[in-house]
Design an enzyme around this catalytic site. Structure first.
Site, short mmCIF file in Angstrom:
data_model
loop_
_atom_site.label_atom_id
_atom_site.label_comp_id
_atom_site.label_asym_id
_atom_site.label_seq_id
_atom_site.Cartn_x
_atom_site.Cartn_y
_atom_site.Cartn_z
N LYS A 1 0.65 -1.24 0.04
CA LYS A 1 0.01 -0.08 -0.04
C LYS A 1 0.73 1.29 0.04
CE LYS A 1 -2.56 0.77 3.88
NZ LYS A 1 -3.49 0.69 4.82
N HIS B 1 4.48 -10.58 14.47
CA HIS B 1 2.93 -10.43 13.92
C HIS B 1 2.76 -11.32 12.95
CE1 HIS B 1 -0.72 -8.88 11.78
NE2 HIS B 1 -0.82 -8.03 12.89
N GLU C 1 -0.47 -14.17 14.13
CA GLU C 1 -1.27 -14.47 13.34
C GLU C 1 -0.74 -15.45 11.97
OE1 GLU C 1 -2.95 -10.64 11.49
OE2 GLU C 1 -3.70 -10.29 13.85
N LEU D 1 7.91 -3.24 15.77
CA LEU D 1 8.36 -1.96 16.00
C LEU D 1 8.07 -1.27 17.36
CD1 LEU D 1 10.21 0.37 14.72
CD2 LEU D 1 8.18 1.00 13.34
N HIS E 1 -0.99 -5.34 20.37
CA HIS E 1 -0.44 -6.97 20.39
C HIS E 1 0.18 -7.17 21.47
CE1 HIS E 1 -2.45 -8.14 16.72
NE2 HIS E 1 -2.01 -7.39 16.04
#
Length: 272
Positions: A90, A142, A173, A200, A205
């Site tokens: 993105k 993550h 995940e 980071l 989380h």
């Protein structure tokens, strides 16, 4: 004028913004002190939350438009993302959309963009978390459904090569997940586990999925399995060696091949 845009996923936690995101952005500026520094968040959800609090953080496209209006014609966009995934795609798309605003646009690589990056980060973590008898260190990443997720397995391999069989990487995940990590822990005689984010920032989380009081958090599940658990809520952006890696990626950023006629660049600048 030179510009540097640090574009991260973002965070809604003010402490994490200051200690991690601002710290990395300032490291980029220290490496190039004459540049105009900007920040952007790629997460629309986080930007909406912050806007509700009166804090207007731009996305990549908005930040680049503002930098061009301020006179920047040569810009490097350094992503704060750990690996090439959906958010990085993105980011690149928005940079391409704004390429006509500048004479030169470069995009740096995410933190973990190759084998050397994975090895280097694990060396940093091995130094930061010294081995202790009877203790395992579990780092929470993550995870992504992209092929780049294999970097987590590679980091476990690098830990082994470093002689740190006590150092493990799992993901929220993807794979390896906590079940996988706990299976590895059971093969050794650990009584204590230190949990820390491989992210980071130490945001939602870290504070909820990792260290939260809920029965499904990593800390709760490990305690239920009989381990003494401590949680280190320290994002990667707080580590000087990690900030240095981001600065190096920005320095080595490659120029986008997207180009536009000078007349178009002038027209877009005028419209901005």
């Amino acid at each position: 004028m030179r510009g540097i845009l640090f574009a991260s996923f973002g965070t809604s936690h003010a402490d994490a913004q200051a200690s991690c995101l601002d710290a990395v952005a300032n490291a980029l500026l220290e490496a190039e002190p004459d540049a105009l520094l900007g920040q952007a968040y790629t997460s629309s959800i986080i930007r909406r939350v912050l806007l509700g609090r009166g804090q207007d953080v731009p996305d990549v496209r908005q930040a680049l438009v503002r930098m061009a209006a301020a006179g920047v014609d040569d810009v490097t966009v350094q992503p704060g993302h750990l690996m090439p995934g959906e958010e990085f795609d993105k980011l690149r798309s928005q940079v391409v959309d704004c390429a006509a605003l500048f004479d030169r646009v470069c995009v740096g690589e995410p933190l973990l963009s190759g084998t050397a990056d994975a090895e280097r980060v694990m060396r940093v973590m091995a130094r930061h978390y010294q081995a202790e008898q009877g203790r395992a260190v579990v780092l929470m990443g993550h995870g992504t459904d992209r092929f780049s997720n294999v970097v987590y397995a590679a980091m476990n391999f690098h830990a082994m090569l470093l002689g740190r069989s006590d150092l493990y990487v799992g993901t929220v995940e993807a794979q390896p997940d906590l079940d996988c990590v706990m299976g590895l822990l059971r093969e050794r005689d650990y009584s204590r586990v230190t949990l820390a984010p491989l992210m980071l920032v130490a945001g939602d989380h870290s504070k909820n999925d990792m260290a939260g009081d809920g029965e499904d958090s990593w800390a709760s599940r490990l305690r239920a399995a009989g381990y003494e658990v401590t949680c280190n809520l320290e994002g990667l952006g707080q580590l000087p060696d990690i900030r240095a890696m981001y600065a190096e990626h920005a320095r080595d950023a490659e120029q986008l091949t997207v180009a536009a006629p000078r007349e178009l660049r002038r027209g877009v600048r005028h419209a901005a």
